[in-house]
Design an enzyme around this catalytic site. Structure first.
Site, PDB file in Angstrom:
ATOM      1  N   HIS A  62     -10.596  -0.979  12.165  1.00 42.12           N
ATOM      2  CA  HIS A  62      -9.220  -2.326  11.618  1.00 42.12           C
ATOM      3  C   HIS A  62      -9.794  -3.342  12.621  1.00 42.12           C
ATOM      4  O   HIS A  62      -8.419  -2.835  13.773  1.00 42.12           O
ATOM      5  CB  HIS A  62      -8.676  -1.118  10.981  1.00 42.12           C
ATOM      6  N   LYS A 122      -9.584  -1.711   1.517  1.00 38.35           N
ATOM      7  CA  LYS A 122      -9.239   0.125   3.055  1.00 38.35           C
ATOM      8  C   LYS A 122      -9.876   0.249   2.197  1.00 38.35           C
ATOM      9  O   LYS A 122     -10.017   1.586   2.784  1.00 38.35           O
ATOM     10  CB  LYS A 122      -7.399  -0.647   2.743  1.00 38.35           C
ATOM     11  N   TYR A 126      -1.430  -3.754  -6.802  1.00 36.03           N
ATOM     12  CA  TYR A 126      -1.148  -4.126  -5.316  1.00 36.03           C
ATOM     13  C   TYR A 126      -2.276  -4.575  -4.180  1.00 36.03           C
ATOM     14  O   TYR A 126      -2.513  -3.001  -4.369  1.00 36.03           O
ATOM     15  CB  TYR A 126       0.141  -4.127  -5.000  1.00 36.03           C
ATOM     16  N   CYS A 175       1.117  -6.578  13.495  1.00 31.95           N
ATOM     17  CA  CYS A 175       0.926  -6.881  14.823  1.00 31.95           C
ATOM     18  C   CYS A 175       0.199  -8.394  15.206  1.00 31.95           C
ATOM     19  O   CYS A 175       0.284  -9.089  16.114  1.00 31.95           O
ATOM     20  CB  CYS A 175       0.990  -5.648  15.870  1.00 31.95           C
ATOM     21  N   ASP A 188      -9.168  -9.082   9.670  1.00 30.12           N
ATOM     22  CA  ASP A 188      -8.830  -7.393   9.553  1.00 30.12           C
ATOM     23  C   ASP A 188      -9.795  -6.465   9.496  1.00 30.12           C
ATOM     24  O   ASP A 188      -9.706  -5.518   9.807  1.00 30.12           O
ATOM     25  CB  ASP A 188      -8.885  -7.692   7.547  1.00 30.12           C
ATOM     26  N   ARG A 226       2.054 -12.425   0.146  1.00 30.37           N
ATOM     27  CA  ARG A 226       0.560 -12.609   0.326  1.00 30.37           C
ATOM     28  C   ARG A 226       0.061 -13.625   0.318  1.00 30.37           C
ATOM     29  O   ARG A 226       0.965 -14.039  -0.548  1.00 30.37           O
ATOM     30  CB  ARG A 226      -0.125 -11.270   0.063  1.00 30.37           C
ATOM     31  N   ARG A 266       0.864  -1.052   0.086  1.00 32.93           N
ATOM     32  CA  ARG A 266       0.114   0.157   0.026  1.00 32.93           C
ATOM     33  C   ARG A 266       0.892   1.009  -0.200  1.00 32.93           C
ATOM     34  O   ARG A 266       2.464   0.775   0.721  1.00 32.93           O
ATOM     35  CB  ARG A 266      -1.050   0.035   0.984  1.00 32.93           C
ATOM     36  N   SER A 286      -0.635  -2.111  11.061  1.00 35.52           N
ATOM     37  CA  SER A 286      -0.805  -3.391  10.041  1.00 35.52           C
ATOM     38  C   SER A 286       1.008  -4.596  11.293  1.00 35.52           C
ATOM     39  O   SER A 286       1.988  -3.568  11.785  1.00 35.52           O
ATOM     40  CB  SER A 286      -0.481  -2.648   9.434  1.00 35.52           C
TER      41      SER A 286
HETATM   42  C1  OXD Z   1      -2.773  -3.385   6.015  1.00 37.08           C
HETATM   43  C2  OXD Z   1      -3.490  -4.988   5.755  1.00 37.08           C
HETATM   44  O1  OXD Z   1      -1.963  -3.644   6.067  1.00 37.08           O
HETATM   45  O2  OXD Z   1      -4.505  -5.224   6.506  1.00 37.08           O
HETATM   46  O3  OXD Z   1      -2.661  -3.533   7.743  1.00 37.08           O
HETATM   47  O4  OXD Z   1      -2.801  -5.447   4.640  1.00 37.08           O
HETATM   48 MN    MN Z   2      -4.840  -4.982   7.781  1.00 34.52          MN
END
Ligand code: OXD
Ligand code: MN
Length: 603
Positions: A247, A227, A218, A271, A294, A386, A76, A269
């Protein structure tokens, strides 16, 4: 297959919008996705033919594919993500604001003819169960077949969505282009996209709302349901309509006696949200089921409790670090029907990544398509590689994961990656204190954030990159829930930190399945049975209240994990006070009050 849209919808607004879009983008052809299995297969075959997909070994990894993106398009792009509204104060200090009108002019210039030589795919998708009054419908147009197949896993796509939309239903227009038109006879490349990072744009016109994404193919830049729609656009809608788009993972925790409480958790992200969402508890008799990993959309139910649903249908999980030790259920979810992006490719035709729990093969093809051996010293998989896996394949998917009503939430977790000061677990005194805790969340940066490592990045509610409006107003919105229902019906709030380190830089807590010990205490606090001590920062487990049976951990480590260190906390207070300044008069007075009260309690 579906083909022409006017044969399958009478929605005048949708047809008019598509006519405009085709006029602007000038694709060679238009294809409307019906969401069928045959279509998914056809698109995968097309991606293989175009060189974007490598089919994986059918025995080792059935019906799965590997894609390698261009090295300029691997994550991102937060610095190219914009909130386009008329007034900068509505976007607030945490967002990249752009004036909506200027940005729309710019988008109209940039998108002009950008699909020349390509097919435009029309993806009708629903975030949330099709037809539920709480779901939102989006229509994404894209020139990327890779996006089509990923959206098919991550969302509900196709004709049922158009049926639910009817002749005049609301939809959120989502325009996506990789920004790589093809001239006549120009050869294509496996991952076409705009190569100049300064020429990528992920723009949210919140007042319309609509989403315009240019230049990247991507993840969250391109799968616009995730998102962009389910967090940035939805958070703004949720503020206006009185609900929450967060989130957050959602998990069900069931005790040996068979009682279940649902818990939602916000973590920045990188964690371990996916690990926690489907964890295998080490405590005998306890089970975790996964509703989502998520995103959580939450509303007050008629009974005054908060109900959460997962608007997605898949996991877009980070591969490196995922193993049968760290997350067996993710490994099982990605065993088949999965798209891998930017992992290594073994000579047997399977995927491999760092910390997969499998010894590195003597040779493989790395994420950039080059020969690789362990001696090379470089990563075989990109750190942000991913897997896109269907949620239904998760062995512990919760039976209610598609329930349109959602699941009642008993507890919220906030957390981050913090090497010092923040204890293992800490319960808020009440809702307002809990909102204060959420606002104070942050994480030390890792390589995955593409910035300096080990620096604290404030990330309130883990929503820093995803809150689609002024974060000060977002805090007020959270606080407002106390006035919307009875306080005791709201979830209890906890702050957790799995990442505390000792003086030698070693993790003090084993994490992963052992986190069930903390979840058990949270469950007991919700039930009113867990023992706690009151401290200046909140309620901490009383001595002996955390179930450590069978765990090899020293008393000293536990002492550090549950200590309230005055100096460290006074530093937190200072740091937070400065951070709060950024929000000016949009910061709710209640949060300053909470901060002052904390300082006072610390003495
Ligand atoms: C993030 C994801 O970056 O879920 O939070 O990919
Ligand atoms: Mn996320």
């Amino acid at each position: 297959m579906a083909g022409a849209l006017d044969a399958i919808t009478q929605h005048k607004g949708l047809l008019a919008w598509l006519t405009e879009v085709v006029e602007l983008l000038k694709p060679d052809s238009v294809y409307t996705c019906d969401g069928s299995e045959e279509e998914y297969k056809y698109m995968c075959d097309l991606l293989v033919e175009q060189g974007t997909f490598t089919p994986l070994n059918q025995t080792l990894r059935p019906d799965s594919f590997l894609a390698r993106s261009h090295p300029s398009d691997v994550a991102r792009v937060e610095d190219r993500t914009f909130i386009a509204v008329a007034d900068m104060n509505e976007a607030g200090p945490t967002n990249n604001w752009v004036p909506a009108r200027d940005m729309k002019d710019k988008m109209l210039r940039i998108f002009k003819n950008c699909m020349e030589g390509r097919t435009m795919y029309v993806i009708p998708f629903s975030m949330g169960p099709v037809g539920s009054p709480f779901s939102k419908i989006g229509i994404e147009v894209t020139d990327s077949p890779y996006v089509v197949v990923n959206m098919s896993i991550m969302t509900r796509v196709g004709l049922p969505v158009l049926e639910a939309l009817g002749e005049c239903g609301d939809f959120i227009p989502c325009i996506h282009s990789i920004g790589a038109p093809l001239a006549p006879f120009q050869a294509d490349v496996p991952w076409p996209c705009e190569r100049d990072p300064k020429h990528k744009y992920i723009v949210h016109f919140q007042e319309e709302p609509s989403i315009w994404s240019y230049g990247s193919g991507y993840g969250g830049n391109a799968l616009l349901g995730k998102k962009c729609l389910a967090l940035r656009v939805a958070s703004s809608m949720a503020k206006k309509e009185g609900w929450l788009a967060e989130h957050m993972l959602i998990l069900g925790l069931t005790s040996p006696e068979g009682k279940t409480h649902y818990i939602a958790g916000a973590f920045p992200s990188a964690c371990g949200k996916t690990n926690l969402a489907m964890m295998l508890p080490t405590l005998p008799g306890w089970t975790v089921t996964c509703v989502g990993d998520d995103i959580a959309w939450m509303r007050l139910g008629e009974d005054g409790r908060l109900y959460a649903m997962n608007p997605e249908t898949g996991f877009f999980g980070v591969a490196p670090g995922t193993s049968y030790a760290s997350n067996p259920n993710a490994m099982e979810s990605a065993k088949s029907n999965t798209i891998f992006t930017n992992t290594g490719l073994t000579d047997e035709g399977d995927v491999w990544w760092e910390d997969m729990g499998v010894a590195a093969p003597a040779h493989l093809i790395d994420w950039e398509g080059n020969d690789w051996t362990p001696e090379d010293g470089r990563k075989a998989a990109h750190p942000n590689s991913r897997f896109t896996a269907p949620a239904r394949q998760c062995p512990v998917i919760d039976p209610k994961w598609q329930d349109p009503a959602g699941v009642p939430i008993s507890a919220f977790l906030f957390g981050g990656r913090r090497a010092s000061t923040i204890p293992l677990v800490n319960q808020a005194f009440d809702w307002e204190h809990g909102v204060f805790m959420g606002s104070a969340a942050g994480s030390e940066t890792t390589a995955a954030n593409l910035s300096k490592t080990g620096v604290l990045r404030h990330d309130p509610f883990a929503m820093l990159p995803f809150c689609g409006y002024n974060m000060g107003d977002y805090f007020s919105h959270w606080l407002s829930f106390a006035g919307r229902t009875d306080a005791e019906k709201l979830p209890k709030v906890f702050f957790v930190n799995w990442f505390r380190k000792d003086d030698d830089g070693k993790f003090l807590w084993p994490g992963y399945g052992e986190n069930s010990r903390v979840l058990k205490w949270i469950f007991e606090r919700v039930e009113g049975t867990g023992e706690a001590v009151e401290t200046p920062i909140g309620y901490l487990p009383a001595p002996g209240a955390l179930d450590l049976s069978g765990l090899d951990i020293s008393d000293d480590a536990m002492k550090q994990l549950l200590a309230v260190e005055k100096e460290g906390w006074l530093n937190e207070v200072d740091g937070l006070s400065k951070y709060y300044d950024e929000f000016g008069d949009r910061l709710p007075a209640e949060l300053r009050k909470q901060l002052a009260a904390l300082k006072e309690r610390l003495g």
